[in-house]
Scaffold this motif. Structure first.
Motif, mmCIF file in Angstrom:
data_model
loop_
_atom_site.group_PDB
_atom_site.id
_atom_site.type_symbol
_atom_site.label_atom_id
_atom_site.label_comp_id
_atom_site.label_asym_id
_atom_site.label_seq_id
_atom_site.Cartn_x
_atom_site.Cartn_y
_atom_site.Cartn_z
ATOM 1 N N ILE A 286 22.298 -109.878 42.712
ATOM 2 C CA ILE A 286 21.811 -110.047 41.344
ATOM 3 C C ILE A 286 20.794 -111.180 41.259
ATOM 4 C CG2 ILE A 286 22.482 -110.658 38.991
ATOM 5 C CD1 ILE A 286 25.157 -109.366 39.487
ATOM 6 N N TYR A 287 21.117 -112.290 41.864
ATOM 7 C CA TYR A 287 20.295 -113.475 41.669
ATOM 8 C C TYR A 287 19.268 -113.696 42.754
ATOM 9 C CZ TYR A 287 23.158 -114.827 37.769
ATOM 10 O OH TYR A 287 23.778 -114.842 36.552
ATOM 11 N N ASP B 95 24.182 -117.469 31.903
ATOM 12 C CA ASP B 95 23.089 -116.490 31.981
ATOM 13 C C ASP B 95 23.634 -115.075 31.861
ATOM 14 O OD1 ASP B 95 20.378 -116.577 32.007
ATOM 15 O OD2 ASP B 95 20.152 -116.543 34.182
ATOM 16 N N ARG B 96 24.693 -114.795 32.628
ATOM 17 C CA ARG B 96 25.298 -113.456 32.584
ATOM 18 C C ARG B 96 25.880 -113.157 31.205
ATOM 19 N NH1 ARG B 96 27.012 -114.434 38.158
ATOM 20 N NH2 ARG B 96 28.853 -115.489 37.345
ATOM 21 N N PHE C 240 23.122 -112.439 28.724
ATOM 22 C CA PHE C 240 22.517 -111.144 29.024
ATOM 23 C C PHE C 240 23.422 -110.010 28.549
ATOM 24 C CE2 PHE C 240 21.579 -107.595 31.933
ATOM 25 C CZ PHE C 240 20.214 -107.475 31.718
ATOM 26 N N GLU C 241 24.732 -110.134 28.814
ATOM 27 C CA GLU C 241 25.679 -109.102 28.400
ATOM 28 C C GLU C 241 25.760 -109.024 26.872
ATOM 29 O OE1 GLU C 241 27.252 -106.898 30.150
ATOM 30 O OE2 GLU C 241 26.434 -107.615 32.053
ATOM 31 N N ARG D 281 15.586 -108.954 39.618
ATOM 32 C CA ARG D 281 15.652 -108.578 38.213
ATOM 33 C C ARG D 281 17.096 -108.196 37.839
ATOM 34 N NH1 ARG D 281 10.653 -109.295 35.321
ATOM 35 N NH2 ARG D 281 9.066 -109.395 36.958
ATOM 36 N N PRO D 282 17.433 -108.249 36.547
ATOM 37 C CA PRO D 282 18.771 -107.809 36.117
ATOM 38 C C PRO D 282 18.977 -106.324 36.414
ATOM 39 C CG PRO D 282 17.685 -109.074 34.392
ATOM 40 C CD PRO D 282 16.643 -108.799 35.445
ATOM 41 N N ASP E 234 22.767 -100.162 33.993
ATOM 42 C CA ASP E 234 23.657 -100.582 32.912
ATOM 43 C C ASP E 234 23.414 -99.674 31.712
ATOM 44 O OD1 ASP E 234 25.014 -101.839 30.830
ATOM 45 O OD2 ASP E 234 24.695 -103.832 31.696
ATOM 46 N N SER F 260 11.840 -112.124 39.154
ATOM 47 C CA SER F 260 12.279 -112.260 37.768
ATOM 48 C C SER F 260 12.066 -113.675 37.242
ATOM 49 C CB SER F 260 13.758 -111.885 37.658
ATOM 50 O OG SER F 260 14.227 -111.976 36.332
ATOM 51 N N GLY G 78 16.028 -105.812 29.101
ATOM 52 C CA GLY G 78 16.669 -105.874 30.402
ATOM 53 C C GLY G 78 15.761 -106.226 31.558
ATOM 54 N N TRP H 290 16.515 -112.191 33.018
ATOM 55 C CA TRP H 290 17.669 -112.974 32.646
ATOM 56 C C TRP H 290 17.249 -113.987 31.580
ATOM 57 C CZ3 TRP H 290 22.111 -111.265 34.636
ATOM 58 C CH2 TRP H 290 22.086 -110.607 35.865
#
Length: 532
Positions: free
Chosen positions: A6-7, A21-22, A25-26, A97-98, A103, A118, A160, A163
């Motif tokens: 992810i990162y 951050d997560r 984003f969520e 990128r996310p 998702d 990103s 999306g 982040w």
């Protein structure tokens, strides 16, 4: 999915920030569908390649004044921020990128995912850079643009693509770049210059006894002139012939109408020409700025039409100094006055090229191309400055003290100090042109040996070789080989509300106040070789 999936491996982020951050984003992804989804998606697309900010700059340029200057600073800030984020930070600090494509919460909003890093967000950097750059020059325009910039930055999380941390850092980078432009291009002061001498001027209710000279081809002159005649219905308006000499026409008009005062509506060139004639006629002047830049009006603080109308009606005025240069040329000796600046070297050449190209491509494109052409082909100008031999690229003489002292001069804090602001760019050293450009770009001009500056009461310049052009107040007026500059204190009476001294009417005139000048003692006739 692992942490590095992810990162990425280029950005080292503490665990608590990764968690935040997560979570942010969520939370964005969990928002319900709304009409904002397509709007934010389209807004992010509009900001691709800074197209949105170029369009906003065009609107600001149309508004004129501080907003126009803000548009220029904003676009320069965008260029710097984009170069820094895309050219340096993204390759140096890669981040994945996310996972928006996988998702389901983001599928209704998603846009094509860029392949670049990103971190940080280039869209957020450009948005913050433009809004901050504009706000430095025009806080009102910056306040209008701030919500748009924030929406562009958030749209990158909402769709999306980034982040939240990418957006925050990108915005910080853009704002910092915009703020740093102050180091090499100062923000023009909004405070009017101090004038320490009140002057007698007739009170003219309704403008009775005033001749208003208008250059309809200048900027917003027609609009301003219409407002002036509405506010001062007894004023007599006369429009200049755009093909004629404004000074000659003004002299003829004053002889014909014999007014008690003169109003002028136009740009700096028109203002300077009319003021020159008014000084000889010993008439007070009301300045109604209608040009593109209006340097004199901004420095004097007469950009508010209503305040100037009140000053005319009440008979409140100040006496300001004028620069004067005696030119020795092929046709003998002539005397020229200037309200703002005079210059020798590359600038007059650029003005002539601009005037030649302007009818075909417009003023601003012509000005930019002319300056580039002159910088590419210019040769050092051999001169004697108060008898000392030098080679210079450019010599600048300002009427009064300009600020800042260590950058390109922008505005004046005083308009009648009895001194000239002299600056020149030496050309004797190797790579002097390159060193000058580097010093200007890095904000170290004041410490560079390529930049000399001093406040002095007078200056004698002799050109070694063929006559060169002299530009005064943005217009090329004469060629010569000898130029004797001086300042004439309190030479011009201008209507302005009394802001620096108690209100004074036509019969109340204060005595001049002595101005101390540590740089201009007895015998200080030369330009110092020390850096400013």
């Amino acid at each position: 999915m692992g942490r590095n999936d992810i990162y990425g491996r280029g950005v080292i982020v503490p665990e608590r920030y990764r968690t935040a951050d997560r979570a942010l984003f969520e939370r964005s992804g969990a928002l319900r569908a709304s009409p904002a989804d397509p709007l934010l998606r389209d807004l992010g697309r509009a900001a691709n390649h800074s197209v949105l900010w170029v369009a906003c700059a065009a609107v600001c340029a149309t508004a004129g004044g501080h907003a126009r200057r803000g548009a220029v600073r904003g676009l320069l800030s965008v260029a710097g921020a984009s170069t820094l984020t895309n050219g340096l930070l993204k390759p140096l600090l890669p981040r994945r990128r996310p996972p928006a494509r996988t998702d389901p919460k983001f599928r209704r909003r998603t846009v094509p995912i860029p392949r670049s890093s990103s971190f940080p967000s280039g869209h957020a950097a450009s948005a913050a850079a433009f809004a901050t750059g504009v706000a430095l020059e025009s806080p009102a325009a910056g306040a209008v643009l701030a919500p748009l910039a924030a929406a562009v930055a958030y749209s990158r999380v909402h769709t999306g693509v980034h982040w939240p941390g990418d957006v925050v850092v990108g915005a910080a980078v853009g704002a910092t770049v915009a703020w740093s432009t102050r180091r090499w291009w100062a923000v023009r002061s909004r405070e009017p210059a101090t004038v320490q001498v009140a002057a007698a001027a007739p009170a003219l209710p309704g403008g009775d006894g005033m001749l208003l000279v208008v250059n309809r081809d200048a900027g917003t002159a027609e609009e301003i002139a219409a407002r002036v005649t509405a506010a001062l219905p007894r004023v007599r308006r006369v429009d200049l012939d755009p093909d004629g000499d404004p000074a000659e026409q003004s002299e003829r008009l004053l002889t014909e109408y014999r007014p008690q005062a003169v109003g002028v509506c136009g740009g700096d060139g028109t203002v300077a020409a009319v003021l020159d004639v008014a000084v000889d006629a010993r008439l007070p002047v009301a300045v109604f700025p209608g040009g593109t830049l209006n340097h004199f009006a901004l420095d004097l603080g007469v950009v508010d039409l209503d305040e100037t109308v009140r000053a005319v009606t009440a008979g409140q005025a100040v006496a300001v100094g004028l620069g004067q240069v005696t030119v020795t040329g092929p046709d003998g000796r002539t005397v020229r006055r200037f309200v703002n600046t005079a210059s020798l070297g590359g600038y007059p050449d650029a003005v002539r090229l601009r005037q030649h190209w302007e009818p075909r491509i417009g003023k601003w494109p012509a000005a930019g191309l002319a300056m580039l052409a002159v910088l590419r082909t210019a040769s050092p100008m051999p001169v004697r400055i108060d008898g000392a031999g030098r080679a210079v690229w450019l010599l600048f003489v300002g009427n009064g003290r300009y600020t800042p002292a260590d950058q390109v001069p922008m505005s004046r804090a005083h308009l009648d100090p009895g001194t000239l602001d002299v600056r020149y760019l030496p050309a004797e050293s190797r790579f002097s042109r390159l060193r000058l450009l580097l010093a200007a770009a890095t904000g170290t001009l004041g410490a560079s040996p390529m930049y000399r500056q001093r406040h002095i009461p007078g200056l004698a310049v002799e050109v070694i070789g063929d006559p060169v052009a002299l530009a005064t107040d943005g217009e090329v007026l004469a060629d010569g080989t000898g130029f004797d500059f001086e300042v004439v204190p309190s030479a011009l009476t201008v209507y302005r509300l009394a802001v620096d001294q108690p209100a004074s009417g036509p019969d109340s005139v204060s005595e001049p106040v002595a101005v101390s000048d540590p740089d201009s003692g007895a015998g200080s006739a030369g330009v110092s070789d020390g850096a400013a």
